[in-house]
Design an enzyme around this catalytic site. Structure first.
Site, PDB file in Angstrom:
ATOM      1  N   PRO A  67      39.260  25.200  44.412  1.00  8.51           N
ATOM      2  CA  PRO A  67      38.832  25.247  45.821  1.00  8.51           C
ATOM      3  C   PRO A  67      37.866  26.375  46.156  1.00  8.51           C
ATOM      4  O   PRO A  67      37.554  26.596  47.321  1.00  8.51           O
ATOM      5  CB  PRO A  67      40.159  25.438  46.559  1.00  8.51           C
ATOM      6  CG  PRO A  67      40.974  26.263  45.629  1.00  8.51           C
ATOM      7  CD  PRO A  67      40.616  25.780  44.234  1.00  8.51           C
ATOM      8  N   GLY A  68      37.415  27.124  45.142  1.00  4.52           N
ATOM      9  CA  GLY A  68      36.382  28.122  45.373  1.00  4.52           C
ATOM     10  C   GLY A  68      36.832  29.564  45.358  1.00  4.52           C
ATOM     11  O   GLY A  68      36.038  30.464  45.629  1.00  4.52           O
ATOM     12  N   GLY A  69      38.093  29.817  45.016  1.00  9.50           N
ATOM     13  CA  GLY A  69      38.575  31.199  44.987  1.00  9.50           C
ATOM     14  C   GLY A  69      37.825  32.046  43.982  1.00  9.50           C
ATOM     15  O   GLY A  69      37.376  33.162  44.294  1.00  9.50           O
ATOM     16  N   LYS A  70      37.672  31.527  42.764  1.00  6.88           N
ATOM     17  CA  LYS A  70      36.957  32.287  41.728  1.00  6.88           C
ATOM     18  C   LYS A  70      35.472  32.351  42.036  1.00  6.88           C
ATOM     19  O   LYS A  70      34.819  33.370  41.790  1.00  6.88           O
ATOM     20  CB  LYS A  70      37.221  31.668  40.356  1.00  6.88           C
ATOM     21  CG  LYS A  70      38.690  31.689  39.937  1.00  6.88           C
ATOM     22  CD  LYS A  70      38.886  31.053  38.565  1.00  6.88           C
ATOM     23  CE  LYS A  70      40.358  30.953  38.199  1.00  6.88           C
ATOM     24  NZ  LYS A  70      41.074  29.944  39.024  1.00  6.88           N
ATOM     25  N   CYS A 129      33.877  24.076  37.295  1.00  8.06           N
ATOM     26  CA  CYS A 129      34.962  23.300  37.923  1.00  8.06           C
ATOM     27  C   CYS A 129      35.532  24.176  39.027  1.00  8.06           C
ATOM     28  O   CYS A 129      36.588  24.782  38.871  1.00  8.06           O
ATOM     29  CB  CYS A 129      36.017  22.921  36.893  1.00  8.06           C
ATOM     30  SG  CYS A 129      35.343  22.076  35.439  1.00  8.06           S
ATOM     31  N   ALA A 130      34.824  24.249  40.143  1.00 11.39           N
ATOM     32  CA  ALA A 130      34.950  25.388  41.050  1.00 11.39           C
ATOM     33  C   ALA A 130      36.016  25.261  42.132  1.00 11.39           C
ATOM     34  O   ALA A 130      36.455  26.278  42.666  1.00 11.39           O
ATOM     35  CB  ALA A 130      33.599  25.660  41.712  1.00 11.39           C
ATOM     36  N   CYS A 180      45.329  27.236  33.454  1.00  9.90           N
ATOM     37  CA  CYS A 180      46.617  27.662  34.007  1.00  9.90           C
ATOM     38  C   CYS A 180      47.745  26.876  33.342  1.00  9.90           C
ATOM     39  O   CYS A 180      48.652  26.390  34.013  1.00  9.90           O
ATOM     40  CB  CYS A 180      46.650  27.505  35.524  1.00  9.90           C
ATOM     41  SG  CYS A 180      46.376  25.827  36.119  1.00  9.90           S
ATOM     42  N   ASP A 187      31.776  20.661  41.524  1.00  8.45           N
ATOM     43  CA  ASP A 187      33.031  19.924  41.463  1.00  8.45           C
ATOM     44  C   ASP A 187      32.704  18.463  41.758  1.00  8.45           C
ATOM     45  O   ASP A 187      31.800  18.169  42.543  1.00  8.45           O
ATOM     46  CB  ASP A 187      34.063  20.455  42.461  1.00  8.45           C
ATOM     47  CG  ASP A 187      35.481  20.076  42.050  1.00  8.45           C
ATOM     48  OD1 ASP A 187      36.136  20.889  41.377  1.00  8.45           O
ATOM     49  OD2 ASP A 187      35.920  18.957  42.385  1.00  8.45           O
ATOM     50  N   ASP A 213      36.612  27.239  34.141  1.00  8.37           N
ATOM     51  CA  ASP A 213      38.039  27.248  34.483  1.00  8.37           C
ATOM     52  C   ASP A 213      38.459  25.783  34.444  1.00  8.37           C
ATOM     53  O   ASP A 213      38.381  25.072  35.441  1.00  8.37           O
ATOM     54  CB  ASP A 213      38.239  27.870  35.865  1.00  8.37           C
ATOM     55  CG  ASP A 213      39.707  28.001  36.244  1.00  8.37           C
ATOM     56  OD1 ASP A 213      40.487  28.471  35.406  1.00  8.37           O
ATOM     57  OD2 ASP A 213      40.073  27.604  37.363  1.00  8.37           O
TER      58      ASP A 213
END
Length: 470
Positions: free
Chosen positions: A252-255, A249-250, A379, A273, A329
């Protein structure tokens, strides 16, 4: 220091969360008084910004010190433009995190003594939260302005707490909180009377209640704004060069980008996503950060397992045991996000995430190779989406065992899901209420050179569990 009221929740959600934080296991361990105090601190801290702005440095492109110096120069010029020559010497404090090698911390200064003005601009709660993290006021977030507002006018900015301010209002007497003062960049008619969608900065914040730099367009190749626990996720996952890793579940791509950077661009990171526009954002971030080992697809991860052979496939769905590591995530209720002054969700909406997370978990376990690592994170602060999911996973998948986490800079898991003390010690829950002191005066100038001892505790609410598949 509490300068805002506690987060506003629907009564049913407030009762639900209170039951979570005053569950029988917690009461038995710490007592009614301490449990109640922790819950009240949680509600208070959620409406306030964390003590530090966290920047993940692109250490695959330059050293941490090089990036720190570059960032300092850019932000100092930014502050000089905002403050002007009358405000004297301008300094920017940027501290390396003492335990995480690619993190820079910028203390958030506040609450500051800012005088409210008679001219008021009202913004939506989401826009208000962004202002508290250092953003200027973008025009789409503006709900109400003075009748004759024009460029150059100095105005006070308020956040609408209950969502009751109608767009185009001239005066608003509802429940609102003061965020600071700024200078109008556009006039009222351009915001509310234009035939075209309004965009761009509407109010440039000059005297924010909480001072934090704006990162709009700042060193996009070298500095990536990311909450500290989200950076911890990448390190705990432990990616290695040459591996094939899935981020389920990527967006906006930060991780995703952090994983690729930790691998030195060697290997493959597959990012999924189900929303096409968000997938494009992942690709843009990967391109900006010069990470070409990322492959992003628009796909529903609950359906990411194929019935094919074990041979690797280019895109989803994938055969079972296709990945060395999997990051889940998970979509969640987001009740750990800060600052958040009001949550309008119903209890039904908050409870809707647990079944989806379990569907994703089933797919994650199937896609993971034997000997591989599965990292689960959210989160949010609920038990049902965190520790209860861990208990369920250990019972449902005998092949999974909990693993130690490095770095472990958060607290241990929360009591209430029937997990053993050993299991709780292996979990990592970022619990801002545990370090929240409502009597503090925030971060002040004279303490900026001290080690950022609050950086690991005054964060968003977050949860991490690491599993090994045997």
């Amino acid at each position: 220091m509490s300068v805002f009221p506690p987060i506003t929740l629907k009564p049913e959600v407030h009762s639900y969360l209170k039951h979570v934080f005053l569950n029988e296991e917690v009461l038995s361990a710490v007592g009614q008084g301490e449990a109640e105090q922790r819950f009240q601190k949680l509600l208070a801290c959620l409406s306030h910004p964390p003590a530090y702005t966290c920047v993940r440095a692109s250490t695959h492109l330059a050293s941490l010190e090089e990036i720190r110096l570059k960032l300092g120069d850019v932000l100092k010029k930014q502050l000089q433009q905002i403050c002007g020559p009358l405000n004297g010497h301008v300094s920017v404090t940027i501290l390396p995190h003492p335990q995480i090698p690619d993190v820079l911390l910028l203390p958030v200064i506040g609450p500051r003594p800012v005088t409210q003005l008679s001219s008021e601009v009202v913004v939506g709660s989401q826009c208000g939260s962004a202002v508290l993290r250092g953003a200027h006021v973008f025009a789409p977030g503006i709900l109400g302005t003075p009748k004759f507002m024009k460029p150059g006018d100095v105005v006070s900015v308020f956040s609408d707490l209950e969502g009751k301010c109608t767009r185009g209002a001239k005066d608003f007497e509802g429940k609102k909180v003061f965020l600071g003062n700024g200078v109008a960049e556009i006039d009222r008619s351009s915001i509310f009377c234009s035939d075209k969608p309004v965009k761009g900065v509407g109010i440039r914040m000059a005297e924010p209640l909480y001072q934090s730099p704006s990162f709009d367009g700042v060193l996009p190749h070298f500095a990536f704004l990311q909450n500290l626990p989200s950076v911890v996720v990448g390190h705990v996952l432990g990616p290695r060069p040459g591996e094939r890793i899935l981020d389920m579940c990527a967006a906006p791509g930060g991780k995703t980008c952090h994983i690729a950077a930790l691998m030195g661009g060697q290997g493959e990171v597959v990012a999924l996503d189900k929303i096409r526009s968000k997938v494009e954002r992942i690709r843009q971030n990967a391109q900006t950060l010069h990470l070409d080992c990322i492959k992003a697809y628009c796909f529903n991860s609950t359906q990411a397992v194929s019935n094919g052979s074990a041979e690797e496939s280019e895109g989803p769905p994938f055969p079972p045991e296709s990945f060395d590591r999997v990051l889940l995530d998970a979509p969640c209720s987001g009740l750990g996000q800060r600052p958040n002054m009001a949550c309008t969700w119903s209890l039904k909406e908050i409870r809707s995430y647990q079944p989806l997370q379990r569907k994703l978990f089933h797919a994650a376990v199937r896609l993971l190779k034997k000997g591989g690592v599965l990292l689960y994170s959210t989160c949010t602060v609920t038990l049902s989406e965190n520790e209860e999911q861990v208990a369920w996973a250990l019972n449902t998948f005998p092949c999974l065992t909990l693993q130690p986490q490095t770095p472990h800079v958060g607290a241990e898991g929360m009591l209430g899901a029937g997990l053993s003390a050993d299991h709780l010690g292996l979990l990592q829950r970022f619990s801002p209420e545990l370090g929240w002191d409502q009597g503090e005066d925030g971060v002040q100038q004279e303490s900026l050179t001290l080690l950022p001892s609050k950086a690991n505790t005054d964060t968003i609410g977050f949860f991490i569990a690491k599993f090994l598949k045997s």
